[in-house]
Scaffold this active site. Structure first.
Site, PDB file in Angstrom:
ATOM      1  N   ASP A  11       0.565   5.996  -5.165  1.00  0.00           N
ATOM      2  CA  ASP A  11       0.102   7.164  -4.420  1.00  0.00           C
ATOM      3  C   ASP A  11      -0.363   8.160  -5.471  1.00  0.00           C
ATOM      4  OD1 ASP A  11      -0.158   9.582  -3.139  1.00  0.00           O
ATOM      5  OD2 ASP A  11       1.765   9.473  -2.084  1.00  0.00           O
ATOM      6  N   TYR A 230      13.873  13.142  -5.648  1.00  0.00           N
ATOM      7  CA  TYR A 230      12.891  12.685  -4.668  1.00  0.00           C
ATOM      8  C   TYR A 230      11.466  12.823  -5.195  1.00  0.00           C
ATOM      9  CZ  TYR A 230       9.939  12.385  -0.601  1.00  0.00           C
ATOM     10  OH  TYR A 230       8.956  12.013   0.273  1.00  0.00           O
ATOM     11  N   LYS A 233       8.678   7.988  -1.019  1.00  0.00           N
ATOM     12  CA  LYS A 233       9.344   6.695  -0.797  1.00  0.00           C
ATOM     13  C   LYS A 233       8.692   5.632  -1.679  1.00  0.00           C
ATOM     14  CE  LYS A 233      12.891   6.003   1.994  1.00  0.00           C
ATOM     15  NZ  LYS A 233      13.976   6.325   1.109  1.00  0.00           N
TER      16      LYS A 233
HETATM   17  C1  F6R Z   1       7.310  10.445   3.085  1.00  0.00           C
HETATM   18  C2  F6R Z   1       6.177  11.350   2.874  1.00  0.00           C
HETATM   19  C3  F6R Z   1       6.074  12.581   3.719  1.00  0.00           C
HETATM   20  C4  F6R Z   1       6.519  13.788   2.954  1.00  0.00           C
HETATM   21  C5  F6R Z   1       6.400  15.052   3.808  1.00  0.00           C
HETATM   22  C6  F6R Z   1       6.750  16.304   3.051  1.00  0.00           C
HETATM   23  O1  F6R Z   1       7.236   9.390   2.209  1.00  0.00           O
HETATM   24  O2  F6R Z   1       5.354  11.147   2.011  1.00  0.00           O
HETATM   25  O3  F6R Z   1       6.804  12.438   4.898  1.00  0.00           O
HETATM   26  O4  F6R Z   1       7.828  13.612   2.523  1.00  0.00           O
HETATM   27  O5  F6R Z   1       5.070  15.195   4.261  1.00  0.00           O
HETATM   28  O6  F6R Z   1       5.987  16.341   1.913  1.00  0.00           O
HETATM   29  P1  F6R Z   1       6.143  17.457   0.784  1.00  0.00           P
HETATM   30  O7  F6R Z   1       7.601  17.498   0.393  1.00  0.00           O
HETATM   31  O8  F6R Z   1       5.235  16.940  -0.296  1.00  0.00           O
HETATM   32  O9  F6R Z   1       5.647  18.741   1.430  1.00  0.00           O
HETATM   33 MG    MG Z   2       2.639  10.473  -0.724  1.00  0.00          MG
HETATM   34 MG    MG Z   3       2.906   6.272   0.323  1.00  0.00          MG
END
Ligand code: F6R
Ligand code: MG
Ligand code: MG
Length: 366
Positions: A11, A230, A233
């Site tokens: 990613d 974190y 994933k």
């Molecule tokens: C799960 C994922 C999304 C983010 C969520 C919050 O793998 O990529 O669910 O966890 O959109 O994202 P942030 O913390 O980057 O605002």
């Molecule tokens: Mg992502």
């Molecule tokens: Mg992904």
């Protein structure tokens, strides 16, 4: 000939949240790989699933080859530069180290590779899943390789009657790769006892017991083991050879009709059903549901045919409707119980601090 299939995915940024990469970064990765592929690769294919871009390539250099890994690292780095220029969300998210150090494994991107003597006809399926983790393949691959309820060939074809060896990795152990080998059918209860726990024990590879030939390989990276926190994933990729001494393509796909609950979904912190989707699918409801895509190819002297999209069929539209119902049902209970992952798997630190604060407010009363 001996050929190596390598898939490396990351990613490196996406449009409108964690939804899908921009055309510009996919093109950048494709052009970079095309440029560098001379004298290195026999063939390649670039795909994306959710917010992840995958480089699938064929070559003769074996697994864990430094030049192949460096090419992929550099392609993702070049894509990241474009992602930053475009202002994409989470640009370079999975590139967790500053400099390449010989092997892309442990640096953020997911890797699955296998080297084998090409059969006269060599079909295989390349799976990519988003908003979930490597244990998502445990149940479908267990069923496809051990259970005649899904794999009729286990009864009908003498080529599979000796069963398969499962190599299972304990992804909770971070010092080294901690691996156990178990044989189906004799040890299916032991295999099931481990694979029940998708967050801890993950299928790393599967081999035919009759020939010793490798059937499958799964990426087993745990991003938060690398980063210590974190970072998203561990959206896993897998390669599975099919037909002949291995499950038929349709037998391999059959267990995906379950749409089983996997870890991931919103903020990598929930349980959601795994939806088999068409290639290049995006992400939507509650940053999910967790999706899996499959591209089937034949490889001939290392050259890839065009791909077939294994979940692009009216049958899977019906399954997607059912999986949507499962997703809606579990989402109705929000944060409660089984809808959210246990404390140990929550991918955000915020709740730890919250609970520490609350702990101090508890009073012991008679
Ligand atoms: C799960 C994922 C999304 C983010 C969520 C919050 O793998 O990529 O669910 O966890 O959109 O994202 P942030 O913390 O980057 O605002
Ligand atoms: Mg992502
Ligand atoms: Mg992904």
């Amino acid at each position: 000939m001996k050929v190596t299939l390598s898939v490396l995915k990351a990613d490196i940024g996406s449009i409108g949240g964690h939804i899908t990469p921009s055309k510009a970064i996919v093109d950048e990765v494709r052009n970079f790989v095309k440029e560098k592929s001379k004298n290195l690769l026999i063939d390649f294919y670039i795909g994306y699933t959710g917010d992840d871009i995958a480089i699938l390539c064929t070559h003769e250099r074996g697994v864990s080859d430094e030049k192949i890994h460096k090419m992929a690292w550099d392609a993702f780095t070049a894509g990241t530069a474009v992602a930053k220029k475009q202002g994409l969300y989470g640009a370079g998210q999975d590139l967790l180290k500053d400099a390449f150090s010989g092997n892309i494994k442990g640096m953020g991107p997911a890797v699955a590779e296998m080297e084998f003597e090409e059969r006269p006809n060599e079909p295989f399926v390349f799976f990519a899943a988003d908003k979930t983790d490597p244990g998502a393949y445990n149940l479908p691959f267990y069923l496809a390789f051990t259970d005649p309820m899904y794999n009729a060939g286990l009864i009908l074809s003498p080529k599979m009657s000796d069963g398969f060896t499962f190599r299972i990795i304990d992804v909770g152990y971070t010092e080294k790769d901690k691996i156990i080998e178990l044989n189906a059918p004799e040890e299916v209860y032991d295999i099931a006892a481990l694979l029940r726990d998708n967050e801890r024990y993950v299928i790393e590879s599967i081999h035919s017991r009759a020939s010793g030939n490798q059937a499958a390989v799964v990426s087993t990276t745990r991003l938060h083991n690398i980063a210590g926190k974190y970072t998203g994933k561990d959206d896993p990729v897998a390669l599975v050879r099919v037909q002949g001494e291995f499950p038929a393509t349709g037998e391999l796909l059959a267990p995906f009709q379950i749409g089983h609950f996997v870890a991931g979904f919103m903020r990598g912190s929930h349980n959601g059903p795994l939806m088999p989707c068409k290639l290049n699918s995006t992400i939507s409801f509650f940053d999910g549901p967790p999706v899996v895509t499959g591209a089937a190819f034949c490889v001939n002297n290392g050259k890839l045919t065009e791909h077939a999209d294994v979940f692009d069929h009216p049958y899977w539209d019906h399954i997607r409707d059912q999986v949507s119902e499962k997703a809606t049902a579990i989402r109705r209970q929000g944060f409660s119980g089984a809808a959210m992952l246990p404390y140990s798997e929550l991918e955000y630190g915020g709740i730890v601090e919250k609970l520490e604060k609350l702990e101090k407010k508890f009073k012991l009363v008679d």
